[in-house]
Structures are given as structure tokens and as C-alpha cells.
Write an enzyme that holds these catalytic residues in place. Structure first.
Site, PDB file in Angstrom:
ATOM      1  N   CYS A  16     -55.940  14.152  58.460  1.00  7.39           N
ATOM      2  CA  CYS A  16     -55.950  12.771  58.934  1.00  7.39           C
ATOM      3  C   CYS A  16     -56.605  11.863  57.901  1.00  7.39           C
ATOM      4  O   CYS A  16     -57.028  12.301  56.832  1.00  7.39           O
ATOM      5  CB  CYS A  16     -56.689  12.657  60.265  1.00  7.39           C
ATOM      6  SG  CYS A  16     -58.467  12.952  60.135  1.00  7.39           S
ATOM      7  N   CYS A  19     -59.974  12.759  56.543  1.00  7.25           N
ATOM      8  CA  CYS A  19     -59.952  13.765  55.479  1.00  7.25           C
ATOM      9  C   CYS A  19     -59.750  13.088  54.131  1.00  7.25           C
ATOM     10  O   CYS A  19     -60.391  13.440  53.131  1.00  7.25           O
ATOM     11  CB  CYS A  19     -58.819  14.769  55.710  1.00  7.25           C
ATOM     12  SG  CYS A  19     -58.919  15.662  57.270  1.00  7.25           S
ATOM     13  N   ASP A 502     -35.249 -14.365  32.915  1.00  5.18           N
ATOM     14  CA  ASP A 502     -35.105 -14.656  31.492  1.00  5.18           C
ATOM     15  C   ASP A 502     -33.607 -14.714  31.193  1.00  5.18           C
ATOM     16  O   ASP A 502     -32.827 -13.982  31.803  1.00  5.18           O
ATOM     17  CB  ASP A 502     -35.781 -13.556  30.672  1.00  5.18           C
ATOM     18  CG  ASP A 502     -35.647 -13.805  29.191  1.00  5.18           C
ATOM     19  OD1 ASP A 502     -35.974 -14.918  28.750  1.00  5.18           O
ATOM     20  OD2 ASP A 502     -35.203 -12.885  28.475  1.00  5.18           O
ATOM     21  N   ASP A 702     -36.967  -8.507  29.761  1.00 10.53           N
ATOM     22  CA  ASP A 702     -36.595  -7.272  29.072  1.00 10.53           C
ATOM     23  C   ASP A 702     -37.739  -6.278  28.935  1.00 10.53           C
ATOM     24  O   ASP A 702     -37.559  -5.190  28.422  1.00 10.53           O
ATOM     25  CB  ASP A 702     -35.986  -7.568  27.702  1.00 10.53           C
ATOM     26  CG  ASP A 702     -36.981  -8.252  26.758  1.00 10.53           C
ATOM     27  OD1 ASP A 702     -38.193  -8.248  27.059  1.00 10.53           O
ATOM     28  OD2 ASP A 702     -36.548  -8.785  25.728  1.00 10.53           O
ATOM     29  N   ASP A 706     -41.068 -10.249  26.945  1.00 14.73           N
ATOM     30  CA  ASP A 706     -41.571 -11.051  28.063  1.00 14.73           C
ATOM     31  C   ASP A 706     -42.836 -10.472  28.683  1.00 14.73           C
ATOM     32  O   ASP A 706     -43.177 -10.810  29.815  1.00 14.73           O
ATOM     33  CB  ASP A 706     -40.481 -11.152  29.142  1.00 14.73           C
ATOM     34  CG  ASP A 706     -39.211 -11.791  28.603  1.00 14.73           C
ATOM     35  OD1 ASP A 706     -39.310 -12.828  27.939  1.00 14.73           O
ATOM     36  OD2 ASP A 706     -38.128 -11.231  28.838  1.00 14.73           O
TER      37      ASP A 706
END
Length: 809
Positions: A16, A19, A502, A702, A706
Site C-alpha cells: 500500500c 509501504c 515552430d 525540433d 528550440d
């Protein structure tokens, strides 16, 4: 200070969210650990640390100290040319020094190396490569390489299944006998025999202490570590019913025994955990499918002969042969042959891609038709497929921000439930009188309701709500050619309001061509002008310059060698060619050089209104020509933008082109906002302006030029990065380079986010409604145990519905 390192540990035994918190807390206590994120769904821990202060052994000890285990693989590898004890010592030293190896023993007598290792840190293939690089050969084996982590988890599930069957063998007859006695279905002499309670005790004990031992052991370890998890609740609830029944059986107190309650609680929880584990296995199907793409052998040319070798024996520079219908074993470049290759398993694109000499190949894709000979360029961990698998696994191990709420609640959940259970007992025992005719005591009634509260509470559902959806979502993305590197990105993409695209290489193909050459003041021909300009541009790496050079080459022009070449980013280039000073660029370059351009404004405007980029050419300080260069729009760009609009998103385009050219393209594609004449370094500032206006921005570029804008955006999406998957700076990579994958990414994110919210709603709603119901006495403890198990299964199966996600742009 050393560079940080990252590793992933496969954890066994977590049940759970508490844990998860326990393992995280213990890992963070190791000196040098920068961050530790544990994922309950994938059962993995991602650790970032300083290697000068911490190592793998430290982490394993911490995990074990917290009461959990790290999945360990074992390999027995035959070594061919061990000659003496010095060879054994040398290889033993090399293996034991390798990160990921827990223990290695090399035997001269058996000529084998027995290696224990962490499979998420080092693989069997890498162990084989290490042995070969140390100067030894391996014995060939027909047995396929084992997925050690998967094997460890299968063993764990098999153990749970065995315990479940044992629980059922004892619980089913116990439940039937107990219910038959309660409903008067047994003969009186049989039902009230003194030994009947002892029979129930005998049947319940193996379930309580053998089948349920894990809950006691893990609950104790959890408490020892200063927290309380689901195991504590199950152990408390079942033990209360069990030991209360013992006191009644031994005659210390009067009342009705509840041995069947304790046994049913443990067996139902065990059944729920088994079904949950099976369902969670489906969440990692995408990773397994990617792993299955890796071929085990390859045909290479050695000494002029085609031989079949293990995939880990292929080295960079090998000439590899791929026959029709076979998988391409590693990354490379075609040397000889023509064929079409099915790359759909990596890119999501259904159409095969034509491959000719010079074309790149990606390992794991399928050669459809002709024989291909290619040179291996990337092998092992460096292949695109290996990078994708690694990045998807890291994404599945990361933690989405939306999970923080569940983590905070889970941290106090179990202690709160224990307090509620105690209050429930006190209220039912001291404050609420028995109804007339009730055949149970105050103590028994209070105890039953207390047990129901303990058992109904489920922190598991809260812990699984986010990671299971993230696992399936990132896996589905990988199948569609969408590589999501962090779960945070998957969450953020669904909140996007504006998409900035772009232009070059994203909306357009990035392969512009010369459309017109307009001479202004020049005595020569078009070819003479083109030769001068191309002589300068051949040194440029800009797509527009490459277009001019390509046109000159196509016309068969002989280019000169430029002198004093220089490039000004966002403006243009200049050099001396055949004794003439040549400048090629935009208006800004000409103005900066005080060159008059008014005489060519009509020509420039005409080109730009047709969607061309106008390159101005100056010879010896005078404007001499205008060259029109146009880039073709990618197939799918229009459909992608239309789909983004249909999804309610604003679309902007950012480009270095002048405003008129940019608007011509924007009108053609119905783009909302144009950001033109933006220098590469200023794109991030434009993104920042949009964010300041209240937009949540996705930047699509790209992945290299960028990079600042991708980092500034709320989510960066790199498109068309091809084989440089790991180099992309964006948290999301579209492997295919098709812009239509952008709306797919956002739609997948929205669907995943919706699934997470559904899971969290169910997890919280379940506990908010049913814990009070149990405290009010409306739920039997056995029904509570069943409901608790169902809640976790519901969350996991709801996440698995994402595997059926479809989106057509």
C-alpha cells in the site's frame, strides 16, 4: 562534487501507499541521496544520489532493513577459456567490481561464473559483454536469456497463489460449517458438540499464522519503522476476531466464536492482492512488448562469410545482413540493398518506410521486402529501442504532482483508522444499549464493528490510483510513438490551453527549395548570381542556405571557395567570393550594413505574400538580387492544427521569417497567432509572454535549436528527433516526426488525467462512505474484507481501460 547518478531498484513486498512512504523514507536516509521516488504500481524505486557517498549496497540494506526485498537475478554462465587460478581471480575481480553485481563466484573446476545481480541496474547481456571484454569466451546456450525481475515477480505471485489455495482449503469448510451452525442447518447434537469450536480453531489457525504470516511480519516491520500500513490493519482485524474466539473456546468468557471471520478476512485480502498483482501485470504490457522487439541473434559478415551470432556479440562497425521478414537487430545505416521497413512498433506510423543506401535503420523494426546490408552504428544500451525502454521505465517510476495529495493522506491514514476503530469500540460498548432480544453481548457487538472498521479501510486504492494510470498511459504513449519521459509531463499536457509550433521542420518539412531569382543590379545571369551566393552558403548549415546550394548543384554550377566566411544568427551570412564581398540575409542584415533595399520592396512583398522567404543579396555594398525560397508544408500539419482547434486549443506559430511570409503560411493553415521575426534565442521570451497572459503553453519544436523555448514552456514536445531520442531536451518526444501526434499526446494526457481523477475519487469516496458505515454497524467484517479487496482491483482495472485508448487526428 561528483556528478549525480540514477538507478532503479525493483522492490518486492509492498502492499500500500504506506509501504511506499516507508521505503522512500529509508532510502532518503542514506547519505548522498538527492531524491527517491517509489512507485507502487511498477514496484520500483528511482534513486538519484552522489556516487562518492552512497552505493547500491547501501540502498539494498536500507530496503531490507525496512522489511522489503530487492528482486535479485541469478545467472550461471559457462566460460570457455579459463586456464588457471589467475584467470579466475581476474574475472572474479572484474565482475564483483561492476555496479549492479551483488556477488560473483568464478569456478575453475566447473568453468562457470555464478552471478547474483540487480536486473534493473545490469542485464545478462551486459554481463556477457563484460566477460567477453575481459578476454574470455562464453559457452553457447539455447536457453533464452531470463528476465530476472519478471522471474522474481512471477515467483512472488506463484507464492501468493499457493497461499491463496491453502487459505481456501481451510477457509471454505470452516465458513460452510460455521454458517450452517448459525442458521440451524446442522443437527443439534453436532452443532453444539464441545469439540466443534476446537475444529473451527484448528481450521482457522493455519490461515491465521501461515497464510496470513506476511501481514504480521510486514505489519511489525512497518511499526518498527515508525509507520503503519495496510498489513497492520489486516493483522489487527483478523487477530482481534481470532484471539477473542480462543478465549471463548477455552471457556474464559462466554459468547460466540468468530474463527470464520478471521479466516475469511485473511483469505479475501489474499485473493484481492493476488487478483491485483495479476491486473498490475497488465499495466506493464507495453514495456514487455518493447522488450520483445529485441531480436536474440543477428547475421553479420565476418571474414567475408555470413555467420549468426548472439545479439550482444554485434559491435559498432559490423556489417549486418537482414533478410525479408526479419527484425533489424541493432541501429545502423544501410550500405547496400533496397527495402521497406515497418517502424510502426516504435513510431506508431502504419505505413512502411522506404530504405535505400545511406538511410538510417532502427533496431527492433521489421524488414518487409528486400535484403538489406547495413553498418551497425549503435548497439546494446545505445540503441534507440534500449533508450526508449529506459526512458519509459523512468517515466513509470516517477511521481506525478497529483499523487502528492494521496501520499499526504496515506501518511496519516492507518493511524487515523486505528483511532476511529478504538472510538467505535468505546461508543458501541459504553454508549449504545443492546436492543431487546439481541443474542450477543455488548463486548461482542462492539468488537465486530471495530473489526469491520479495521478491515474496510483501504490505503491501497489511494496508493495505486495515480501510478497505475501513469504506467498504462506512458506505455500506451510508447506504443503510439509518443515518448513521455516524466509522469509530470503526462499530467501537465492535459492542462494545455495554447500550442506554439515552430515553423521550420515542425509545420514544414525543413527542406526548402529555391522558387525565384530576381536580379536587381547585376550584369550577369541567374546562374552567375546563384553561383556567387551558393559559394557563400555552402559553408552555412541553415536550411535556406542548403536550399540555395542544392539548387546550384542541380544546375551543375562550379562553386568557388569563400574567404572570411562569417554567419550572424538570425540575420544571414557573408564572405568574399572571387574578389567580391557577398552578403546574403534578411532586411536586418542589410540595414545593419547600411545597404539600401527600398528599390526591391515590391519584389520582396510579392515573394512574401506567396509564402516565400526572401533572401536579399548584396554585392560590394549594393543590393543585387532577391532570391525566393519556400518550404513545403508537411503532410498532416493542416489536419493536426484543425484537430487542435477542435479540442478547444489556441495555436500559435513562431518563426524567424518576416511578418508577411509568416502570415501567408498562417492564413493557409488557419493559425491563430503569429510570432514572426523571432531570433532563435528569443523564442523562450515569446513563450514567457504567453504564460504571463495566462496561457498554459506547449512548445513544439525540433528538440535541439528550440531547447530554451522547450524548457520555458509548461510542456516541451520535441518532434522529428529521429534516432537522437536521448538527446532531445523536451520531456515529450514524438518519434515519428508527424505533427498529428501532438493532439494525440494531449488527448492521451487528458484521458489519463481523467482516469487518475476517477481513481482518486473512488479511493476517497470508498473510504469516506464505508468507514463510517462500518463504524455504524452496517457492515459485517467479512463483507468489509471483500469490499476492501474490490476497491484496489477496481482502481487497477479502471486504469487498464487506457490500453484501449484510440485517437484519430
Amino acid at each position: 562534487m561528483s556528478d549525480q547518478k540514477h538507478l532503479t531498484l525493483p522492490i518486492l513486498g509492498m502492499t500500500c501507499a504506506n509501504c511506499v512512504a516507508t521505503v522512500e523514507r529509508n532510502l532518503k536516509r542514506v547519505d548522498g541521496v538527492e531524491a527517491a521516488n517509489v512507485n507502487l504500481a511498477s514496484e520500483r524505486a528511482a534513486v538519484t544520489y552522489d556516487p562518492d557517498k552512497a552505493n547500491l549496497d547501501d540502498f539494498i540494506k536500507r530496503v531490507q532493513g525496512a522489511g522489503y526485498q530487492v528482486a535479485i537475478g541469478e545467472a550461471s554462465l559457462g566460460i570457455k577459456n579459463l586456464t588457471d587460478a589467475s584467470d579466475v581471480l581476474r574475472l572474479d575481480k572484474v565482475l564483483n567490481a561492476q555496479e549492479g553485481v551483488i556477488e560473483a563466484q568464478v569456478s575453475l573446476a566447473t568453468e562457470r561464473a555464478l552471478i547474483k545481480y540487480v536486473p534493473t541496474v545490469i542485464s545478462q547481456n551486459e554481463l556477457r559483454q563484460l566477460i567477453r571484454s575481459s578476454g574470455f569466451d562464453l559457452l553457447e546456450t539455447d536457453r533464452p536469456l531470463e528476465d530476472a525481475e519478471a522471474s522474481a515477480r512471477k515467483q512472488d505471485i506463484a507464492q501468493q497463489k499457493r497461499l491463496l489455495w491453502i487459505g481456501l482449503i481451510f477457509t471454505v469448510p470452516l465458513f460452510i460449517l460455521s454458517m450452517s451452525r448459525d442458521f440451524g442447518l446442522l443437527p443439534m447434537s453436532f452443532a453444539h458438540a464441545p469439540w466443534m469450536n476446537y475444529l473451527f480453531w484448528a481450521l482457522a489457525t493455519p490461515v491465521q499464522f501461515y497464510v496470513g504470516w506476511q501481514y504480521f511480519a510486514n505489519g511489525f516491520k512497518s511499526l518498527r519503522n515508525g509507520s503503519a500500513n495496510m498489513d497492520v490493519l489486516v493483522a489487527l482485524g483478523s487477530s482481534t476476531a481470532y484471539f477473542y474466539s480462543i478465549f471463548i473456546t477455552l471457556g474464559f468468557i462466554p459468547g460466540h466464536v468468530f474463527f470464520e471471520t478471521s479466516a475469511v478476512i485473511i483469505t479475501l485480502v489474499k485473493l484481492g492482492k493476488f487478483l491485483e498483482a495479476k491486473a498490475k501485470g497488465g499495466a506493464s504490457d507495453a514495456i514487455r512488448k518493447l522488450m520483445d522487439l529485441r531480436p536474440r541473434t543477428a547475421y553479420v559478415v565476418r571474414d567475408g562469410i555470413e555467420v549468426e551470432v548472439n545479439i550482444d556479440e554485434v559491435v559498432v562497425g559490423d556489417l549486418v545482413l537482414v533478410h525479408p521478414g526479419e527484425q533489424i537487430p541493432v541501429d545502423g545505416v544501410v550500405v547496400d540493398g533496397r527495402s521497406s521497413v515497418d517502424e510502426s512498433m516504435l513510431t506508431g506510423e502504419s505505413l512502411p518506410v522506404e530504405k535505400t543506401p545511406g538511410e538510417p535503420l532502427i533496431g527492433g523494426t521489421i524488414n518487409k521486402m528486400g535484403l538489406l546490408k547495413f553498418e551497425a552504428t549503435k548497439v546494446g544500451k545505445e540503441t534507440v529501442l534500449a533508450q526508449i525502454i529506459k526512458l519509459v521505465e523512468e517515466a513509470q517510476s516517477s511521481k506525478a504532482p497529483i499523487q502528492n495529495l494521496a501520499d499526504k493522506i496515506s501518511a496519516i491514514f492507518v493511524p487515523a483508522v486505528i483511532v476511529i476503530a478504538a472510538i467505535t469500540f468505546l461508543i458501541w460498548y459504553f454508549l449504545i444499549p443492546l436492543s431487546p432480544g439481541t443474542d450477543v453481548s455488548l463486548f461482542t457487538r462492539a468488537l465486530i464493528n471495530t473489526v469491520a472498521v479495521l478491515v474496510i479501510a483501504c490505503p491501497c486504492a489511494m496508493g495505486l490510483a495515480t501510478p497505475t494510470a501513469v504506467m498504462v498511459g506512458t506505455g500506451k504513449g510508447a506504443e503510439m510513438g509518443i515518448l513521455i519521459k516524466k509522469s509530470e509531463s503526462l499530467e501537465r499536457a492535459g492542462q494545455i490551453t495554447t500550442v506554439v509550433l515552430d515553423k521550420t521542420g515542425t509545420i514544414t518539412r525543413g527542406q526548402p527549395a529555391v522558387t525565384r531569382v530576381i536580379l536587381i543590379e547585376f550584369a550577369g545571369s541567374e546562374d552567375d548570381m546563384l553561383r556567387l551566393v551558393a559559394s557563400v552558403e555552402k559553408r552555412s548549415e541553415h536550411p535556406l542556405g542548403e536550399a540555395i546550394t542544392a539548387e546550384a548543384n542541380a544546375r551543375g554550377l562550379t562553386l568557388s571557395e569563400p574567404l572570411g566566411f562569417s554567419a550572424v544568427a538570425g540575420h544571414g551570412v557573408q564572405a568574399e567570393v572571387d574578389g567580391r564581398q557577398v552578403l546574403v540575409g534578411n532586411r536586418r542584415l542589410m540595414r545593419n550594413q547600411a545597404i539600401e533595399i527600398e528599390s526591391a520592396e515590391d519584389d520582396i512583398r510579392e515573394l512574401e505574400e506567396d509564402g516565400n522567404t526572401a533572401l536579399l543579396v548584396s554585392l560590394d555594398g549594393r543590393l543585387s538580387a532577391v532570391i525566393g525560397v519556400a518550404d513545403t508544408i508537411k503532410e498532416g500539419s493542416q489536419a493536426a492544427i484543425d484537430t487542435l482547434h477542435a479540442m478547444g486549443l489556441q495555436v500559435a506559430m513562431v518563426t524567424g521569417d518576416n511578418l508577411r511570409t509568416a502570415h501567408a503560411i498562417a492564413r493557409q493553415l488557419n493559425i491563430d497567432t503569429v510570432l514572426a521575426e523571432v531570433l532563435p534565442g528569443d523564442k523562450a521570451a515569446e513563450i514567457k509572454k504567453l504564460q504571463a497572459e495566462g496561457h498554459t503553453v506547449a512548445m513544439v519544436g525540433d528538440g535541439i535549436n528550440d531547447a530554451p523555448a522547450l524548457a520555458q514552456a509548461d510542456i516541451g514536445i520535441a518532434i522529428g528527433t529521429g534516432t537522437d531520442i536521448a538527446m532531445a531536451s523536451a520531456p515529450v518526444v514524438l518519434i515519428s516526426g508527424d505533427l498529428r501526434a501532438v493532439p494525440k499526446t494531449i488527448a492521451l494526457s487528458r484521458k489519463t488525467l481523467k482516469t487518475i481523477k476517477q481513481n482518486l475519487f473512488w479511493a476517497f469516496f470508498y473510504n469516506i462512505i464505508l468507514i463510517p458505515a462500518a463504524a455504524a454497524g452496517w457492515l459485517n467484517p467479512m463483507l468489509a474484507a471483500g469490499a476492501m479487496s474490490f476497491s484496489s482491483i477496481f482502481v487497477v482495472t479502471n486504469s487498464l481501460r487506457l490500453k484501449r485508448f484510440r485517437f484519430d487526428a
